[in-house]
Design a protein around this motif. Structure first.
Motif, short mmCIF file in Angstrom:
data_model
loop_
_atom_site.label_atom_id
_atom_site.label_comp_id
_atom_site.label_asym_id
_atom_site.label_seq_id
_atom_site.Cartn_x
_atom_site.Cartn_y
_atom_site.Cartn_z
N GLU A 164 6.83 61.31 59.16
CA GLU A 164 7.26 59.93 59.39
C GLU A 164 8.78 59.87 59.45
O GLU A 164 9.47 60.26 58.52
CB GLU A 164 6.75 59.00 58.29
CG GLU A 164 7.13 57.55 58.53
CD GLU A 164 6.58 56.60 57.48
OE1 GLU A 164 6.83 55.38 57.59
OE2 GLU A 164 5.93 57.08 56.52
N LEU A 165 9.30 59.36 60.55
CA LEU A 165 10.74 59.19 60.72
C LEU A 165 11.15 57.80 60.28
O LEU A 165 10.45 56.82 60.56
CB LEU A 165 11.16 59.42 62.18
CG LEU A 165 11.33 60.89 62.61
CD1 LEU A 165 9.99 61.61 62.63
CD2 LEU A 165 11.99 60.97 63.98
N LYS A 166 12.26 57.72 59.58
CA LYS A 166 12.75 56.45 59.05
C LYS A 166 13.83 55.88 59.97
O LYS A 166 14.51 56.63 60.68
CB LYS A 166 13.34 56.64 57.65
CG LYS A 166 12.40 57.33 56.66
CD LYS A 166 11.25 56.45 56.28
CE LYS A 166 10.41 57.10 55.18
NZ LYS A 166 9.24 56.28 54.81
N PRO A 167 14.02 54.55 59.95
CA PRO A 167 15.17 53.99 60.69
C PRO A 167 16.46 54.65 60.21
O PRO A 167 16.64 54.90 59.02
CB PRO A 167 15.13 52.50 60.30
CG PRO A 167 13.71 52.24 59.93
CD PRO A 167 13.22 53.51 59.30
N LEU A 168 17.34 54.96 61.14
CA LEU A 168 18.58 55.65 60.78
C LEU A 168 19.45 54.77 59.89
O LEU A 168 19.51 53.56 60.05
CB LEU A 168 19.35 56.02 62.04
CG LEU A 168 18.67 57.04 62.97
CD1 LEU A 168 19.52 57.28 64.20
CD2 LEU A 168 18.41 58.34 62.25
N GLU A 169 20.12 55.42 58.94
CA GLU A 169 21.05 54.70 58.07
C GLU A 169 22.28 54.29 58.88
O GLU A 169 22.60 54.87 59.92
CB GLU A 169 21.48 55.58 56.90
CG GLU A 169 20.34 56.00 55.97
CD GLU A 169 19.78 54.83 55.18
OE1 GLU A 169 20.53 53.84 54.98
OE2 GLU A 169 18.61 54.90 54.77
N LYS A 170 22.98 53.29 58.37
CA LYS A 170 24.16 52.77 59.06
C LYS A 170 25.18 53.86 59.33
O LYS A 170 25.75 53.94 60.43
CB LYS A 170 24.79 51.65 58.22
CG LYS A 170 26.03 51.04 58.84
CD LYS A 170 26.59 49.95 57.96
CE LYS A 170 27.91 49.44 58.51
NZ LYS A 170 28.49 48.37 57.68
#
Length: 438
Positions: A164-170
């Motif tokens: 599972e890939l997470k939304p990229l951090e800022k």
């Protein structure tokens, strides 16, 4: 590949979107997703050793599913083939499988098949792949934005490892944007553009973890913004706002506007105005405020300002905080809105907040009093010889599961820290405590 094919491919690379050109070729160039591609992680080791089994990448758009597939293509010795489930049919898969059999039989070479949007395949299409995945004819890499446990056949799932890939951090988005502006080989470095700090912060915020959306805005800005007097293309906050089609909200996360807005948000919930509270919620969400920060403020308000007038307020707030971490934006705004309107509409009491304040003051300003002997621990060897626990009355042995005995230390027996109000459920608590004290 002949010369014409080579030149056509090179021209396509030059004309392809920035987000496509900037895709990393090596694992070390990938931003984010360290929970699966960190150097001690399974996927990193498998890619480096060229020992991949079938896998499925699952995550929101722009988080790097196709990027990781391209990295694998660049590092593997296997034949790499890509199809898109939105346009591919059974004939395309038959051709891939036929070629894979030839590679395996004639050259002893594995074939990796990357299927983008694999959830678009129907059951029969997925079933067709199953025996070839099972016997190793192909190594499957699937990419999907949908939950594979709902959209991919169970038999195929059981033969694949799901990442599972997470939304990229800022900070990851900022790194990618700066690379896009400065990279002269694959990015926009030849244009002599400058991405100003406030524009960088804004784009990294509103991208919501989607690197593709942010890079598309940067590319549009570079290509459409005239040069300034200094000969450079300046990507300002105004330019960034136009290119990503999102209005800039005056909301500096480190300045007065940030603190004024969160202050108004909390005071609106405390003041039982759900309309104002949800307005400030919307303002913060639009400006790209961290949803986990918002959730923490709701939990604090649920305890500090609602308290025992409605104990469910804290339950709702905590559940919301857990849910938004699993779901993410944009759906998280629905959950936050539910929590905000519940907490704002709930009856209010700060009695439990005042209680701990009073108790802390007593602890700080008075000499530490010993725990009454009958309340001391009696569950260890030698406790009875010391008299610890003797005389303790077990509340459940008495009517109403209550018996009057001293709990506060000597010298503090007259102190009252918690004074329930007449609001909401706390009215019942107050009545019950009065009954017990009488």
């Amino acid at each position: 590949m002949d010369l014409f094919d080579y030149m056509r491919e090179k021209n396509q690379e030059k004309e392809s979107p920035l987000a496509s050109r900037l895709r990393p070729a090596r694992l070390e160039e990938v931003a984010g997703q360290q929970h699966i591609i960190g150097k001690d992680k399974l996927l990193y080791r498998a890619i480096q050793a060229d020992k991949l089994s079938s896998i499925i990448f699952y995550g929101p758009p722009g988080t790097g599913k196709t990027t990781l597939a391209k990295v694998i293509a660049n590092t593997t010795s296997a034949e790499f083939t890509q199809i898109n489930a939105t346009s591919a049919g059974k004939k395309d898969m038959e051709e891939v499988v036929g070629q894979a059999k030839d590679n395996q039989g004639m050259y002893g070479k594995k074939t990796i098949l990357f299927i983008d949007e694999i959830h678009r395949f129907n059951k029969s299409q997925q079933d067709y792949l199953l025996p070839f995945v099972e016997d190793g004819t192909i190594v499957l890499i699937g990419a999907t934005t949908e939950n594979p446990y709902f959209e991919v056949n169970g038999a195929l799932l059981s033969r694949s490892v799901i990442f599972e890939l997470k939304p990229l951090e800022k900070e990851d988005i900022k790194t990618i944007l700066l690379r896009g502006v400065t990279d002269k080989e694959k990015g926009m470095g030849g244009y002599d553009a400058v991405l100003e700090e406030d524009a960088l912060e804004f784009l990294a915020d509103v991208a919501n973890g989607d690197a593709r959306a942010a890079l598309t805005a940067v590319e549009l800005g570079v290509l459409t913004t005239p040069r300034s007097e200094d000969g450079k293309i300046h990507l300002t906050l105004e330019v960034a706002s136009e290119c990503i089609q999102k209005r800039v909200v005056q909301y500096d996360k480190t300045g007065d506007n940030h603190y004024d807005t969160i202050s108004a948000f909390i005071k609106s919930m405390r003041g039982s105005d759900p309309d104002a509270a949800v307005y400030y919620l919307a303002k913060m969400l639009y400006a790209g405020e961290d949803i986990k920060f918002i959730a923490r403020r709701i939990m604090i308000c649920a305890s500090e300002d609602v308290g025992n007038a409605d104990p469910n307020a804290l339950v709702v707030a905590v559940s919301a905080a857990q849910a938004i971490e699993r779901i993410g934006m944009p759906e998280a705004q629905l959950i936050l809105s539910q929590a905000v309107t519940y907490v704002a509409s709930a009856p209010k009491s700060n009695a439990s907040c005042l209680a701990i304040g009073r108790a802390m003051k007593v602890v700080k300003t008075t000499k530490t009093a010993p725990v009454p002997v009958h309340l001391q621990d009696s569950h260890y060897r030698g406790a009875q010889k010391l008299g610890h626990g003797q005389g303790y009355l077990y509340a459940h042995d008495f009517p109403n599961h209550y018996v009057k005995q001293q709990y506060l230390p000597d010298g503090l027996t007259e102190e009252i820290f918690y004074e329930p109000t007449e609001n909401g459920y706390e009215k019942q608590i107050k009545s019950h405590l009065s009954f017990l004290r009488e």
